[in-house]
Design a protein around this motif. Structure first.
Motif, PDB file in Angstrom:
ATOM      1  N   GLU A  43       0.940  -1.332  -0.147  1.00 27.75           N
ATOM      2  CA  GLU A  43      -0.033   0.006   0.130  1.00 27.75           C
ATOM      3  C   GLU A  43       0.750   1.129   0.100  1.00 27.75           C
ATOM      4  O   GLU A  43       0.692   2.344  -0.624  1.00 27.75           O
ATOM      5  N   ARG A  46       2.241   1.592  -3.315  1.00 24.60           N
ATOM      6  CA  ARG A  46       1.154   2.053  -4.454  1.00 24.60           C
ATOM      7  C   ARG A  46       0.846   3.681  -4.154  1.00 24.60           C
ATOM      8  O   ARG A  46       0.638   4.623  -5.149  1.00 24.60           O
ATOM      9  N   ARG A  50       1.526   6.672  -6.891  1.00 26.61           N
ATOM     10  CA  ARG A  50       0.391   7.537  -7.329  1.00 26.61           C
ATOM     11  C   ARG A  50       0.833   8.835  -7.243  1.00 26.61           C
ATOM     12  O   ARG A  50       0.641   9.695  -8.192  1.00 26.61           O
ATOM     13  N   VAL A  79       2.489  -0.649 -10.499  1.00 23.93           N
ATOM     14  CA  VAL A  79       1.432   0.397 -10.446  1.00 23.93           C
ATOM     15  C   VAL A  79       1.452   0.938 -11.679  1.00 23.93           C
ATOM     16  O   VAL A  79       2.520   1.420 -12.330  1.00 23.93           O
TER      17      VAL A  79
END
Length: 79
Positions: A43, A46, A50, A79
């Motif tokens: 997480e 990710r 982003r 990702v």
């Protein structure tokens, strides 16, 4: 072993405090990941990908993971 994300942040003129704020993590947690005392969770990777618009596979060095770590969402993600 240092993940490329920290050099990328420096090159962009950004710092861990900025990243922590963008990610919604505490500065202390980000600092622990940066110094290698906590592994970057999937997480975390990710969110970094982003926020920085850079694939996690570029930001983080792949790590050998055990079955338990994979189940907890640790290891490099694309990702």
């Amino acid at each position: 072993m240092t993940d490329p994300i920290w050099a990328i942040l420096r090159a962009q003129g950004r710092h861990m405090g900025w990243l922590a704020e963008q990610l919604g993590y505490s500065h202390g947690f980000v600092r622990l990941v940066a110094c290698g005392r906590r592994p970057p969770t999937a997480e975390f990777q990710r969110r970094c990908a982003r926020v920085l618009s850079i694939p996690a596979s570029i930001l983080f060095v792949p790590r050998a993971t055990t079955g338990t770590e994979k189940a907890r969402g640790r290891g490099v993600v694309n990702v």
